[in-house]
Design a protein around this motif. Structure first.
Motif, PDB file in Angstrom:
ATOM      1  N   ARG A  91       0.841  -1.198   0.000  1.00 51.27           N
ATOM      2  CA  ARG A  91       0.000   0.000   0.000  1.00 51.27           C
ATOM      3  C   ARG A  91       0.878   1.250   0.000  1.00 51.27           C
ATOM      4  NH1 ARG A  91      -2.530  -1.364   4.051  1.00 51.27           N
ATOM      5  NH2 ARG A  91      -4.356  -2.221   2.989  1.00 51.27           N
ATOM      6  N   ALA A  92       0.546   2.205  -0.866  1.00 53.12           N
ATOM      7  CA  ALA A  92       1.158   3.533  -0.865  1.00 53.12           C
ATOM      8  C   ALA A  92       0.060   4.520  -0.504  1.00 53.12           C
ATOM      9  CB  ALA A  92       1.757   3.869  -2.224  1.00 53.12           C
ATOM     10  N   ALA A  93       0.175   5.174   0.647  1.00 53.79           N
ATOM     11  CA  ALA A  93      -0.873   6.067   1.149  1.00 53.79           C
ATOM     12  C   ALA A  93      -0.414   7.515   1.107  1.00 53.79           C
ATOM     13  CB  ALA A  93      -1.253   5.678   2.575  1.00 53.79           C
ATOM     14  N   GLY A  94      -1.365   8.405   0.812  1.00 57.42           N
ATOM     15  CA  GLY A  94      -1.057   9.831   0.757  1.00 57.42           C
ATOM     16  C   GLY A  94      -0.354  10.243  -0.524  1.00 57.42           C
ATOM     17  N   VAL A  95      -0.612   9.510  -1.604  1.00 61.99           N
ATOM     18  CA  VAL A  95       0.004   9.840  -2.895  1.00 61.99           C
ATOM     19  C   VAL A  95      -0.741  11.014  -3.508  1.00 61.99           C
ATOM     20  CG1 VAL A  95       0.613   8.977  -5.182  1.00 61.99           C
ATOM     21  CG2 VAL A  95       0.602   7.415  -3.216  1.00 61.99           C
ATOM     22  N   HIS A  96      -0.025  12.060  -3.843  1.00 62.77           N
ATOM     23  CA  HIS A  96      -0.695  13.225  -4.427  1.00 62.77           C
ATOM     24  C   HIS A  96      -1.146  12.923  -5.852  1.00 62.77           C
ATOM     25  CE1 HIS A  96       1.196  15.314  -1.025  1.00 62.77           C
ATOM     26  NE2 HIS A  96       0.092  16.000  -1.085  1.00 62.77           N
ATOM     27  N   CYS A  97      -2.345  13.383  -6.153  1.00 59.31           N
ATOM     28  CA  CYS A  97      -2.961  13.070  -7.444  1.00 59.31           C
ATOM     29  C   CYS A  97      -3.812  14.238  -7.901  1.00 59.31           C
ATOM     30  CB  CYS A  97      -3.827  11.812  -7.326  1.00 59.31           C
ATOM     31  SG  CYS A  97      -5.163  11.969  -6.108  1.00 59.31           S
ATOM     32  N   LEU A  98      -4.140  14.226  -9.174  1.00 56.10           N
ATOM     33  CA  LEU A  98      -5.071  15.206  -9.723  1.00 56.10           C
ATOM     34  C   LEU A  98      -6.473  14.610  -9.717  1.00 56.10           C
ATOM     35  CD1 LEU A  98      -3.233  16.754 -12.811  1.00 56.10           C
ATOM     36  CD2 LEU A  98      -3.538  17.741 -10.538  1.00 56.10           C
ATOM     37  N   LEU A  99      -7.408  15.356  -9.188  1.00 53.53           N
ATOM     38  CA  LEU A  99      -8.798  14.946  -9.169  1.00 53.53           C
ATOM     39  C   LEU A  99      -9.547  15.632 -10.300  1.00 53.53           C
ATOM     40  CD1 LEU A  99      -9.338  15.208  -5.307  1.00 53.53           C
ATOM     41  CD2 LEU A  99      -8.750  13.170  -6.628  1.00 53.53           C
ATOM     42  N   ARG A 100     -10.825  15.401 -10.330  1.00 52.53           N
ATOM     43  CA  ARG A 100     -11.667  16.044 -11.345  1.00 52.53           C
ATOM     44  C   ARG A 100     -11.535  17.568 -11.243  1.00 52.53           C
ATOM     45  NH1 ARG A 100     -17.274  14.357 -10.059  1.00 52.53           N
ATOM     46  NH2 ARG A 100     -17.141  16.134  -8.638  1.00 52.53           N
ATOM     47  N   ASP A 101     -11.570  18.251 -12.368  1.00 49.38           N
ATOM     48  CA  ASP A 101     -11.463  19.711 -12.470  1.00 49.38           C
ATOM     49  C   ASP A 101     -10.082  20.220 -12.086  1.00 49.38           C
ATOM     50  OD1 ASP A 101     -14.168  19.846 -13.211  1.00 49.38           O
ATOM     51  OD2 ASP A 101     -14.796  19.911 -11.111  1.00 49.38           O
ATOM     52  N   GLY A 102      -9.086  19.326 -12.053  1.00 46.35           N
ATOM     53  CA  GLY A 102      -7.717  19.762 -11.806  1.00 46.35           C
ATOM     54  C   GLY A 102      -7.367  19.999 -10.360  1.00 46.35           C
ATOM     55  N   ASP A 103      -8.273  19.668  -9.435  1.00 44.68           N
ATOM     56  CA  ASP A 103      -7.957  19.819  -8.021  1.00 44.68           C
ATOM     57  C   ASP A 103      -6.867  18.833  -7.620  1.00 44.68           C
ATOM     58  OD1 ASP A 103      -9.921  21.738  -7.777  1.00 44.68           O
ATOM     59  OD2 ASP A 103     -11.457  20.296  -7.152  1.00 44.68           O
ATOM     60  N   VAL A 104      -6.034  19.228  -6.660  1.00 45.57           N
ATOM     61  CA  VAL A 104      -5.012  18.334  -6.129  1.00 45.57           C
ATOM     62  C   VAL A 104      -5.557  17.650  -4.897  1.00 45.57           C
ATOM     63  CG1 VAL A 104      -2.696  18.150  -5.140  1.00 45.57           C
ATOM     64  CG2 VAL A 104      -3.133  19.733  -7.011  1.00 45.57           C
ATOM     65  N   GLY A 105      -5.404  16.338  -4.837  1.00 48.28           N
ATOM     66  CA  GLY A 105      -5.822  15.570  -3.670  1.00 48.28           C
ATOM     67  C   GLY A 105      -4.810  14.496  -3.374  1.00 48.28           C
ATOM     68  N   THR A 106      -5.204  13.557  -2.538  1.00 45.74           N
ATOM     69  CA  THR A 106      -4.345  12.413  -2.238  1.00 45.74           C
ATOM     70  C   THR A 106      -5.133  11.125  -2.429  1.00 45.74           C
ATOM     71  OG1 THR A 106      -4.899  12.621   0.115  1.00 45.74           O
ATOM     72  CG2 THR A 106      -2.845  13.628  -0.623  1.00 45.74           C
ATOM     73  N   CYS A 107      -4.408  10.058  -2.657  1.00 47.87           N
ATOM     74  CA  CYS A 107      -5.052   8.771  -2.860  1.00 47.87           C
ATOM     75  C   CYS A 107      -4.185   7.666  -2.270  1.00 47.87           C
ATOM     76  CB  CYS A 107      -5.298   8.516  -4.353  1.00 47.87           C
ATOM     77  SG  CYS A 107      -3.797   8.264  -5.322  1.00 47.87           S
ATOM     78  N   THR A 108      -4.779   6.493  -2.159  1.00 51.25           N
ATOM     79  CA  THR A 108      -4.059   5.296  -1.729  1.00 51.25           C
ATOM     80  C   THR A 108      -4.029   4.301  -2.885  1.00 51.25           C
ATOM     81  OG1 THR A 108      -4.739   5.589   0.572  1.00 51.25           O
ATOM     82  CG2 THR A 108      -4.024   3.388  -0.086  1.00 51.25           C
ATOM     83  N   ILE A 109      -2.862   3.753  -3.163  1.00 55.01           N
ATOM     84  CA  ILE A 109      -2.689   2.761  -4.223  1.00 55.01           C
ATOM     85  C   ILE A 109      -2.388   1.423  -3.553  1.00 55.01           C
ATOM     86  CG2 ILE A 109      -1.473   2.188  -6.348  1.00 55.01           C
ATOM     87  CD1 ILE A 109      -0.432   5.070  -6.415  1.00 55.01           C
ATOM     88  N   GLU A 110      -3.140   0.377  -3.911  1.00 53.87           N
ATOM     89  CA  GLU A 110      -2.974  -0.931  -3.271  1.00 53.87           C
ATOM     90  C   GLU A 110      -2.936  -2.041  -4.312  1.00 53.87           C
ATOM     91  OE1 GLU A 110      -5.487  -0.970   0.723  1.00 53.87           O
ATOM     92  OE2 GLU A 110      -6.678  -0.239  -0.974  1.00 53.87           O
ATOM     93  N   THR A 111      -2.177  -3.088  -4.013  1.00 53.76           N
ATOM     94  CA  THR A 111      -2.225  -4.311  -4.814  1.00 53.76           C
ATOM     95  C   THR A 111      -1.925  -5.507  -3.912  1.00 53.76           C
ATOM     96  OG1 THR A 111      -1.487  -5.358  -6.857  1.00 53.76           O
ATOM     97  CG2 THR A 111       0.205  -4.345  -5.489  1.00 53.76           C
ATOM     98  N   SER A 112      -2.507  -6.642  -4.270  1.00 51.09           N
ATOM     99  CA  SER A 112      -2.227  -7.870  -3.531  1.00 51.09           C
ATOM    100  C   SER A 112      -1.027  -8.573  -4.175  1.00 51.09           C
ATOM    101  CB  SER A 112      -3.448  -8.790  -3.557  1.00 51.09           C
ATOM    102  OG  SER A 112      -3.878  -9.012  -4.892  1.00 51.09           O
TER     103      SER A 112
END
Length: 400
Positions: free
Chosen positions: A26-47
């Protein structure tokens, strides 16, 4: 370096956390672009398969897919800088999360990820790269320690974060919240200093609204009508929605003892002095403020305005001067209450653009003093004349 080490190093570089638990990377707090160009964070996970370390289809729906959960409840997608979604959206509830599939290599000749860490790293680079492509040149400063109640994208977009590290965590005092002091607050509030102490005992009057940043609310206007709104409370309320650390003090600094009492409980690293000049014959309050700061060994910048109306047009001078801890140079330099000859003293100006200019020059001088600007000047005293728009720097020793 192993894929897991590369992922951890990348996370440290751009500001997200990596963890491995229950057969999930898991990678948590990854900065990403959201809809309308807003900056947010996300979590990326894989088994992954513990025996091989390679990703599996249990979480994500395919060996090369990951589950991405956005922290903001929009549509669950993350985007490229051009506004198109990243990867192929396999599934999700359409609100808070999505599963994205991006094969390694080309579509006609896909490659196998060597490990789950390798897969997460690949996705993280694309997602963070989109943020960078949108103009945020240093994503690490999206998560830098700061007092703001909103995402601090300014430092990442302008690459100014390393420069602002020189003031990050400082405690600042602003003495006087008239026209100039209010604009100093407006500018300093948008820097990552930890605390901003507001010192002024006056109440808001009608003319204050006409030479200060922003505009009052209907409730604030009613409070002024009832004569029960202090300046420090008004500006505290204005800027507390933006950030923490703004602290109002209904204190009038008119003697060293008053300031000593204040600073005993509230140590500060720097002060801005933005008080009006007193007329001839009055006690020299400015001298008392300067002496209080000198005795407390607090470096400070004085900002003042001399303005007159001459044949129906405005002329005058904006003056800023910076003083080291314990310096007495102000005794010979500032045109304060001891007005002599043709040295124009400070006057109570009523033009907001002049106040804003005085504040801007003071804050710029503070940034120069704290090594945020390239410093090629040995002068501590600068004057900007309204009728001749240029800054004059005076010698560093006013007694020479």
């Amino acid at each position: 370096m192993s894929p897991e080490d590369r992922l951890a190093a990348f996370g440290e570089q751009v500001g997200f956390m990596v963890s491995t638990e229950s057969e999930v990377v898991r990678a948590a707090g990854v900065h990403c672009l959201l809809r309308d160009g807003d900056v947010g964070t996300c979590t990326i996970e894989t088994s992954y398969d513990p025996s091989s370390g390679k990703p599996t289809s249990r979480l994500g729906g395919a060996d090369h897919a990951v589950r991405i959960t956005t922290d903001a409840a929009q549509d669950g997608l993350v985007y490229h800088a051009d506004g198109t979604p990243i990867g192929n959206h396999i599934g999700g509830d359409g609100r808070t999360w999505s599963i994205v599939s991006i094969k390694k290599g080309s579509q006609v000749s896909p490659e196998e990820d060597s490990s789950a860490g390798d897969l997460i790293h690949r996705y993280a680079k694309q997602i963070v790269g989109a943020v960078s492509a949108a103009g945020y040149s240093d994503t690490a400063f999206l998560t830098a320690p700061n007092p703001f109640k909103i995402l601090n994208t300014f430092e990442a977009r302008t690459a100014i974060g390393p420069v602002q590290n020189r003031i990050r965590g400082q405690s600042i005092a602003i003495i006087g919240l008239g026209g100039t002091g209010a604009y100093v607050l407006d500018l300093v509030a948008k820097t990552p200093v930890e605390e901003i102490h507001l010192l002024d005992s006056d109440y808001v009057e009608w003319h204050n609204f006409m030479r200060a940043p922003g505009a009052p609310t209907a409730d604030e206007i009613e409070s002024v009508r009832n004569k029960n709104l202090r300046k420090v409370d008004y500006y505290h309320a204005k800027y507390s929605s933006l950030r923490t650390g703004i602290i109002p003090h209904a204190v009038r600094v008119d003697s060293p003892s008053v300031f000593h009492e204040f600073i005993r409980d509230h140590p500060v690293d720097f002060a801005f002095v933005c008080i009006d000049q007193l007329t001839d014959g009055d006690s020299a309050r400015q001298d008392a403020v300067y002496r209080a700061l000198t005795e407390a060994e607090v470096p400070f910048i004085d900002s003042g305005v001399s303005i007159t109306v001459d044949d129906g047009a405005v002329r005058g001078t904006i003056t800023t001067s910076a003083y080291d801890s314990g310096s007495l140079a102000w005794e010979h330099a500032i045109p304060n209450a001891r007005v002599k000859g043709d040295v124009v003293g400070y006057r109570n100006v009523q033009l907001p653009e002049v106040n804003a200019s005085a504040a801007s020059l003071a804050v710029m001088e503070w940034r120069r003093y704290t090594n945020q600007y390239v410093d090629e000047s040995e002068s501590f005293l600068h004057k900007f004349r309204l009728e001749k728009p240029r800054i004059i720097a005076l010698r560093s020793d006013p007694r020479k």
